[in-house]
Write a protein that holds these residues in place. Structure first.
Motif, mmCIF file in Angstrom:
data_model
loop_
_atom_site.group_PDB
_atom_site.id
_atom_site.type_symbol
_atom_site.label_atom_id
_atom_site.label_comp_id
_atom_site.label_asym_id
_atom_site.label_seq_id
_atom_site.Cartn_x
_atom_site.Cartn_y
_atom_site.Cartn_z
ATOM 1 N N ILE A 24 37.025 41.957 -8.953
ATOM 2 C CA ILE A 24 37.728 43.229 -8.751
ATOM 3 C C ILE A 24 37.778 43.577 -7.265
ATOM 4 O O ILE A 24 38.830 43.934 -6.732
ATOM 5 N N ALA A 25 36.643 43.469 -6.588
ATOM 6 C CA ALA A 25 36.600 43.788 -5.159
ATOM 7 C C ALA A 25 37.511 42.863 -4.367
ATOM 8 O O ALA A 25 38.263 43.306 -3.488
ATOM 9 N N GLY A 26 37.491 41.568 -4.665
ATOM 10 C CA GLY A 26 38.311 40.606 -3.929
ATOM 11 C C GLY A 26 39.793 40.788 -4.170
ATOM 12 O O GLY A 26 40.615 40.554 -3.290
ATOM 13 N N ALA A 27 40.160 41.190 -5.363
ATOM 14 C CA ALA A 27 41.569 41.392 -5.690
ATOM 15 C C ALA A 27 42.119 42.679 -5.094
ATOM 16 O O ALA A 27 43.278 42.734 -4.681
ATOM 17 N N LEU A 28 41.297 43.724 -5.015
ATOM 18 C CA LEU A 28 41.798 45.058 -4.685
ATOM 19 C C LEU A 28 41.423 45.618 -3.324
ATOM 20 O O LEU A 28 42.140 46.450 -2.788
ATOM 21 N N GLY A 152 43.026 24.846 -3.208
ATOM 22 C CA GLY A 152 41.898 24.237 -2.515
ATOM 23 C C GLY A 152 41.614 22.804 -2.913
ATOM 24 O O GLY A 152 42.124 22.283 -3.894
ATOM 25 N N ALA A 153 40.758 22.183 -2.103
ATOM 26 C CA ALA A 153 40.382 20.792 -2.325
ATOM 27 C C ALA A 153 39.232 20.670 -3.321
ATOM 28 O O ALA A 153 39.045 19.630 -3.925
ATOM 29 N N ARG A 154 38.455 21.721 -3.458
ATOM 30 C CA ARG A 154 37.301 21.715 -4.359
ATOM 31 C C ARG A 154 37.403 22.884 -5.328
ATOM 32 O O ARG A 154 38.106 23.856 -5.086
ATOM 33 N N GLY A 155 36.612 22.790 -6.378
ATOM 34 C CA GLY A 155 36.566 23.887 -7.324
ATOM 35 C C GLY A 155 36.006 25.144 -6.678
ATOM 36 O O GLY A 155 35.223 25.077 -5.732
ATOM 37 N N MET A 156 36.438 26.285 -7.163
ATOM 38 C CA MET A 156 35.941 27.562 -6.650
ATOM 39 C C MET A 156 35.873 28.564 -7.777
ATOM 40 O O MET A 156 36.545 28.414 -8.800
ATOM 41 N N ALA A 157 35.062 29.566 -7.576
ATOM 42 C CA ALA A 157 34.933 30.640 -8.560
ATOM 43 C C ALA A 157 36.167 31.539 -8.512
ATOM 44 O O ALA A 157 36.880 31.595 -7.509
ATOM 45 N N VAL A 158 36.409 32.257 -9.585
ATOM 46 C CA VAL A 158 37.606 33.091 -9.683
ATOM 47 C C VAL A 158 37.609 34.236 -8.675
ATOM 48 O O VAL A 158 38.682 34.651 -8.232
ATOM 49 N N ASP A 159 36.438 34.740 -8.306
ATOM 50 C CA ASP A 159 36.414 35.806 -7.300
ATOM 51 C C ASP A 159 36.894 35.274 -5.953
ATOM 52 O O ASP A 159 37.633 35.953 -5.242
ATOM 53 N N GLN A 160 36.530 34.043 -5.626
ATOM 54 C CA GLN A 160 37.002 33.418 -4.387
ATOM 55 C C GLN A 160 38.499 33.138 -4.473
ATOM 56 O O GLN A 160 39.239 33.343 -3.501
ATOM 57 N N ALA A 161 38.952 32.680 -5.623
ATOM 58 C CA ALA A 161 40.371 32.369 -5.804
ATOM 59 C C ALA A 161 41.240 33.615 -5.633
ATOM 60 O O ALA A 161 42.323 33.537 -5.043
ATOM 61 N N ALA A 162 40.785 34.761 -6.112
ATOM 62 C CA ALA A 162 41.550 36.002 -5.954
ATOM 63 C C ALA A 162 41.727 36.347 -4.479
ATOM 64 O O ALA A 162 42.816 36.741 -4.044
ATOM 65 N N VAL A 163 40.683 36.169 -3.692
ATOM 66 C CA VAL A 163 40.760 36.438 -2.255
ATOM 67 C C VAL A 163 41.725 35.460 -1.590
ATOM 68 O O VAL A 163 42.550 35.845 -0.752
ATOM 69 N N ILE A 164 41.662 34.196 -1.959
ATOM 70 C CA ILE A 164 42.536 33.185 -1.364
ATOM 71 C C ILE A 164 43.999 33.463 -1.710
ATOM 72 O O ILE A 164 44.884 33.317 -0.863
ATOM 73 N N ASN A 166 45.334 36.427 -2.304
ATOM 74 C CA ASN A 166 45.720 37.554 -1.447
ATOM 75 C C ASN A 166 45.954 37.105 -0.008
ATOM 76 O O ASN A 166 46.942 37.516 0.617
ATOM 77 N N ASN A 167 45.078 36.269 0.533
ATOM 78 C CA ASN A 167 45.242 35.782 1.904
ATOM 79 C C ASN A 167 46.536 34.985 2.057
ATOM 80 O O ASN A 167 47.250 35.138 3.047
ATOM 81 N N ALA A 168 46.836 34.129 1.093
ATOM 82 C CA ALA A 168 48.071 33.330 1.164
ATOM 83 C C ALA A 168 49.300 34.222 1.154
ATOM 84 O O ALA A 168 50.245 33.997 1.927
ATOM 85 N N ILE A 169 49.291 35.243 0.302
ATOM 86 C CA ILE A 169 50.450 36.151 0.262
ATOM 87 C C ILE A 169 50.541 36.960 1.549
ATOM 88 O O ILE A 169 51.629 37.135 2.099
ATOM 89 N N ASP A 170 49.407 37.443 2.045
ATOM 90 C CA ASP A 170 49.406 38.207 3.299
ATOM 91 C C ASP A 170 49.991 37.378 4.441
ATOM 92 O O ASP A 170 50.781 37.866 5.236
ATOM 93 N N ARG A 171 49.594 36.108 4.521
ATOM 94 C CA ARG A 171 50.088 35.229 5.597
ATOM 95 C C ARG A 171 51.576 34.951 5.448
ATOM 96 O O ARG A 171 52.277 34.839 6.441
ATOM 97 N N SER A 172 52.051 34.831 4.235
ATOM 98 C CA SER A 172 53.476 34.537 4.035
ATOM 99 C C SER A 172 54.358 35.736 4.375
ATOM 100 O O SER A 172 55.538 35.571 4.648
ATOM 101 N N GLN A 173 53.792 36.936 4.376
ATOM 102 C CA GLN A 173 54.557 38.142 4.670
ATOM 103 C C GLN A 173 54.651 38.423 6.155
ATOM 104 O O GLN A 173 55.434 39.267 6.560
#
Length: 174
Positions: A24-28, A152-164, A166-173
């Motif tokens: 929740i924190a990573g997404a919002l 990503g190249a390796r597995g990650m937890a869903v909280d990390q994936a939510a942050v990634i 958001n970061n990808a969308i932020d960078r594309s904007q």
């Protein structure tokens, strides 16, 4: 608009409390406030939805204890009939993924682990699972119009994936 949905079981609130609250924190949340273009939610047992509206939230603290308390309150109130307000911008209600999926905006994905998905766009909805989404459930999501999202190249937890995401969308904007 970005929508993040985490599929969990009631037992995950005890067993994986940190993962749910970090999701929740990573997404919002941003360091200076909330993401106004994000809706994030946890769907417990394909039955009770606790949702957070980034544009309307007030008094939501990012710490694990506060967020887990909100999720517990949401579970209790969501088991009752109708839609219940937990806090300003946080609600709970009874719903199933099959009812919710058609209403999710933008391109639809489900997090599928490591790999590379390019060009996800800015208007997206992503479904995550406390445990990996696979088998019949993944096929069910595909039938509902969702595509696998690989990061990503390796597995990650869903909280990390939510942050990634958001970061990808932020960078594309920018």
């Amino acid at each position: 608009m970005r929508s993040f949905l985490l599929l969990a079981r009631r037992a995950d609130l005890s067993a994986h409390r940190g993962l749910l609250t970090r999701f929740i924190a990573g997404a919002l949340l941003l360091s200076h406030g909330t993401r106004k273009d994000v809706w994030a939610a946890v769907l417990f047992d394909d039955e009770v939805l606790v949702s957070f509206e980034g544009w309307g939230m007030r008094n939501v603290r990012p710490d694990e204890q506060s967020l887990s308390g909100i999720l517990r309150a949401g579970l209790r109130r969501g088991e009752e009939k109708g839609k219940a307000r937990i806090l300003l911008g946080v609600t709970a209600k009874r719903v199933r993924i099959s009812e919710l999926a058609p209403r999710l905006p933008g391109k639809k994905y489900f997090f599928d682990g490591p790999g590379s998905t390019h060009g996800i766009g800015t208007e997206i909805s992503v479904v995550f699972g406390c445990t990996r989404i696979e088998g019949e459930f993944a096929e069910g999501l595909r039938r509902l119009g969702f595509e696998p999202l690989r990061l990503g190249a390796r597995g990650m937890a869903v909280d990390q994936a939510a942050v990634i995401v958001n970061n990808a969308i932020d960078r594309s904007q920018t």
